[in-house]
Design a protein around this motif. Structure first.
Motif, short mmCIF file in Angstrom:
data_model
loop_
_atom_site.label_atom_id
_atom_site.label_comp_id
_atom_site.label_asym_id
_atom_site.label_seq_id
_atom_site.Cartn_x
_atom_site.Cartn_y
_atom_site.Cartn_z
N MET A 1 69.61 33.00 71.15
CA MET A 1 69.21 32.20 71.20
C MET A 1 67.63 31.94 71.41
O MET A 1 67.14 30.75 71.68
N LEU A 2 67.03 32.62 71.42
CA LEU A 2 65.60 32.27 70.92
C LEU A 2 65.30 32.06 69.58
O LEU A 2 64.00 31.27 69.54
N LEU A 3 65.98 32.33 68.62
CA LEU A 3 65.62 31.48 67.33
C LEU A 3 66.37 29.37 67.48
O LEU A 3 65.82 29.46 66.92
N GLU A 4 67.21 29.67 68.36
CA GLU A 4 67.75 28.35 68.74
C GLU A 4 66.61 27.78 69.19
O GLU A 4 66.36 26.67 68.77
N LEU A 10 61.10 23.79 66.45
CA LEU A 10 60.57 23.21 65.20
C LEU A 10 60.81 22.39 64.55
O LEU A 10 59.84 21.03 63.95
N LEU A 11 61.61 21.71 64.48
CA LEU A 11 62.24 20.41 64.81
C LEU A 11 61.87 19.50 65.65
O LEU A 11 61.01 18.42 65.14
N GLY A 12 61.68 19.63 67.08
CA GLY A 12 61.19 18.56 67.54
C GLY A 12 59.31 18.50 66.69
O GLY A 12 59.11 16.70 67.33
N LEU A 13 58.58 19.40 65.95
CA LEU A 13 57.51 18.78 65.49
C LEU A 13 57.73 17.99 64.53
O LEU A 13 57.03 16.76 64.28
N ALA A 14 58.16 18.17 63.45
CA ALA A 14 58.91 17.42 63.17
C ALA A 14 59.12 16.95 63.24
O ALA A 14 58.74 15.48 61.92
N LEU A 15 60.42 16.00 64.16
CA LEU A 15 60.23 14.42 65.02
C LEU A 15 58.91 13.67 65.32
O LEU A 15 59.05 12.38 64.47
N SER A 16 58.85 14.18 65.49
CA SER A 16 57.18 13.94 66.13
C SER A 16 55.95 13.64 65.11
O SER A 16 55.56 12.70 65.49
N CYS A 17 56.25 14.26 64.14
CA CYS A 17 54.73 14.13 63.24
C CYS A 17 55.14 12.90 62.41
O CYS A 17 54.68 12.09 61.81
N ALA A 18 56.18 12.61 62.36
CA ALA A 18 57.27 11.55 61.59
C ALA A 18 57.41 10.56 62.63
O ALA A 18 56.83 9.38 61.86
N ALA A 19 57.36 10.49 63.80
CA ALA A 19 57.62 9.17 64.55
C ALA A 19 55.78 8.75 64.77
O ALA A 19 55.80 7.86 64.26
N VAL A 20 54.89 9.72 65.00
CA VAL A 20 53.32 9.22 64.58
C VAL A 20 53.17 8.59 63.11
O VAL A 20 51.98 7.26 63.31
N ARG A 21 53.81 8.82 62.19
CA ARG A 21 53.49 8.63 60.47
C ARG A 21 53.97 7.16 60.34
O ARG A 21 53.71 6.06 60.16
N GLY A 40 60.45 18.31 74.21
CA GLY A 40 62.19 17.47 74.93
C GLY A 40 63.49 18.14 73.69
O GLY A 40 64.01 17.70 74.66
N ALA A 41 62.56 18.48 72.37
CA ALA A 41 63.56 19.28 71.82
C ALA A 41 64.10 20.64 72.66
O ALA A 41 65.34 21.13 72.95
N LEU A 42 62.89 21.58 72.57
CA LEU A 42 63.04 21.96 73.90
C LEU A 42 64.25 21.80 74.97
O LEU A 42 65.18 22.48 75.29
N THR A 57 74.69 27.54 67.76
CA THR A 57 73.53 27.50 67.09
C THR A 57 72.91 26.14 66.28
O THR A 57 72.31 25.58 66.68
N VAL A 58 74.25 25.74 65.32
CA VAL A 58 73.69 24.59 64.78
C VAL A 58 73.96 23.50 66.26
O VAL A 58 73.47 22.79 66.30
N GLY A 59 75.12 23.35 66.78
CA GLY A 59 75.35 22.37 67.89
C GLY A 59 74.32 22.16 68.47
O GLY A 59 73.80 21.27 69.24
N THR A 60 73.89 23.12 68.87
CA THR A 60 72.37 23.04 69.71
C THR A 60 71.26 22.74 69.07
O THR A 60 70.74 21.98 70.08
N LEU A 61 71.46 22.76 68.16
CA LEU A 61 70.42 22.62 66.70
C LEU A 61 70.34 21.29 67.06
O LEU A 61 69.43 20.40 67.15
N VAL A 62 71.54 20.08 67.03
CA VAL A 62 71.69 19.12 66.14
C VAL A 62 71.34 18.14 68.51
O VAL A 62 70.74 17.10 68.19
#
Length: 90
Positions: A1-4, A10-21, A40-42, A57-62
């Motif tokens: 669960m820690l890796l999730e 990290l996915l949320g951070l990448a998503l927000s950086c893309a949104a800002v750009r 939001g991703a957490l 894990t993959v479903g949780t990250l999606v």
């Protein structure tokens, strides 16, 4: 669960950086967007983990990615043009 949790942040951070750009002119202050994406991703990872259970894990990250994107979309402002309301003829 820690890796999730780490992966979703990290996915949320990448998503927000893309949104800002991509949508810098339609978003509020950059700091708020960069903070909203990982939170939001957490939250999305938590909701998806509760719904699916452990071992997905993959479903949780999606799910984290999708809910993080929805959370960021709530920050978008409309473009500069306004829609005119038409008066209904009587």
């Amino acid at each position: 669960m820690l890796l999730e949790a780490i992966g979703s942040v990290l996915l949320g951070l990448a998503l927000s950086c893309a949104a800002v750009r991509l949508f810098a002119d339609r978003l509020p202050e950059r700091r708020a967007v960069i903070l909203t994406g990982p939170l939001g991703a957490l939250f999305g990872a938590h909701v998806t983990h509760v719904a699916l259970g452990p071992g997905h894990t993959v479903g949780t990250l999606v799910g984290a990615l999708l809910i993080g994107a929805v959370t960021l979309s709530l920050l978008l402002r409309p473009t500069g043009r306004r829609l005119r309301s038409r008066a209904i003829p009587s």
